[in-house]
Design a protein around this motif. Structure first.
Motif, mmCIF file in Angstrom:
data_model
loop_
_atom_site.group_PDB
_atom_site.id
_atom_site.type_symbol
_atom_site.label_atom_id
_atom_site.label_comp_id
_atom_site.label_asym_id
_atom_site.label_seq_id
_atom_site.Cartn_x
_atom_site.Cartn_y
_atom_site.Cartn_z
ATOM 1 N N MET A 1 0.822 -1.210 0.000
ATOM 2 C CA MET A 1 0.000 0.000 0.000
ATOM 3 C C MET A 1 0.858 1.263 0.000
ATOM 4 O O MET A 1 0.343 2.367 0.151
ATOM 5 N N SER A 2 2.160 1.098 -0.172
ATOM 6 C CA SER A 2 3.089 2.219 -0.050
ATOM 7 C C SER A 2 3.465 2.792 -1.411
ATOM 8 O O SER A 2 2.992 2.341 -2.458
ATOM 9 N N GLU A 3 4.373 3.769 -1.376
ATOM 10 C CA GLU A 3 4.854 4.377 -2.617
ATOM 11 C C GLU A 3 5.694 3.416 -3.450
ATOM 12 O O GLU A 3 5.995 3.701 -4.614
ATOM 13 N N LEU A 4 6.068 2.274 -2.869
ATOM 14 C CA LEU A 4 6.829 1.272 -3.616
ATOM 15 C C LEU A 4 5.932 0.206 -4.245
ATOM 16 O O LEU A 4 6.433 -0.738 -4.853
ATOM 17 N N ALA A 5 4.635 0.359 -4.109
ATOM 18 C CA ALA A 5 3.705 -0.673 -4.580
ATOM 19 C C ALA A 5 3.898 -1.000 -6.059
ATOM 20 O O ALA A 5 3.833 -2.175 -6.457
ATOM 21 N N ASP A 6 4.162 0.024 -6.870
ATOM 22 C CA ASP A 6 4.288 -0.228 -8.308
ATOM 23 C C ASP A 6 5.605 -0.903 -8.677
ATOM 24 O O ASP A 6 5.803 -1.301 -9.822
#
Length: 226
Positions: A23-28
């Protein structure tokens, strides 16, 4: 550098960190998630115990979170097949330290794969490895910036600069807004208590990992006072 991340996880710690990262900014950047439930692996032929349904997507960084000790022999195989260049394998519970850890580490290094075993994961700060560093910029040892009212010493704003991988820092940060930091010992005690309610790391007299993680969080809040 947008390094691709593959996560092997199991158990409460693995689920907690995986859920937060997803669910974080690293999800992608997460190309694969797999609950590695394997309890034991053949020493003579570990590949024979590789789950048939495991998706092996190409990645740069392999995160190994909470898998059972005897499943560790599968990690070098998975790392090689996914093309991982680095592995982060935190120790949150001494009961989950991989059997044959040093043999596994040697095998990974022999294949040109960097590996680190931070204990706990929230001690991760900087690394000699660039791929590990690209993860540690976002998650690892907590870092805050706090704005405090100089007159009454009330915390007015908390900004999380670097979150803990489990999300404890970002959960607790907003909760201390409105608290006084006039008595730092009292504030630290409250932070430690809130941390212990969130953390799933091992806590025992032989290896108080949860306490260590809580101390890191309290110290980070103190250092973030401006």
């Amino acid at each position: 550098m947008n390094n691709q991340i593959y996560i092997l996880y199991h158990g409460s710690f693995g689920e907690l960190v995986t859920g937060h990262l997803a669910m974080s900014e690293l999800a992608d950047r997460i190309v694969g998630l797999y609950d590695l439930k394997v309890a034991s692996v053949s020493l003579d032929d570990p590949e024979s115990d590789m789950p048939e349904d495991i998706p092996l997507f190409e990645c740069d960084l392999l995160l190994v979170l909470g898998i059972l000790p005897k499943a560790g022999d599968l990690v070098p195989i998975i790392a090689s097949r996914t093309g991982a260049k680095a592995v982060i394998w935190p120790i949150e519970d001494p009961n989950l330290i991989p059997e044959g850890r040093y043999t596994i580490e040697d095998e990974l290094n022999k294949n040109g794969i960097h590996v680190e075993f931070p204990e706990p994961l929230c001690t991760l700060d900087t690394s000699e490895n660039e791929i590990v560093n690209t993860f540690a910029v976002h998650f690892g040892m907590p870092k805050f910036e706090l704005r405090v009212n100089a007159k009454n010493m009330i915390i007015e704003e908390v900004k999380v600069i670097r979150d803990t991988p489990c999300g404890t820092a970002s959960k607790i940060g907003p909760k201390i807004v409105g608290m006084s930091c006039k008595d730092m010992k009292s504030l630290e005690d409250k932070v430690m208590q809130m941390h212990d309610n969130e953390c799933v790391a091992y806590m025992g007299p032989d290896r108080p990992i949860m306490q260590q993680a809580g101390r890191l969080l309290a110290d980070a809040i103190k250092e973030g006072l401006v």
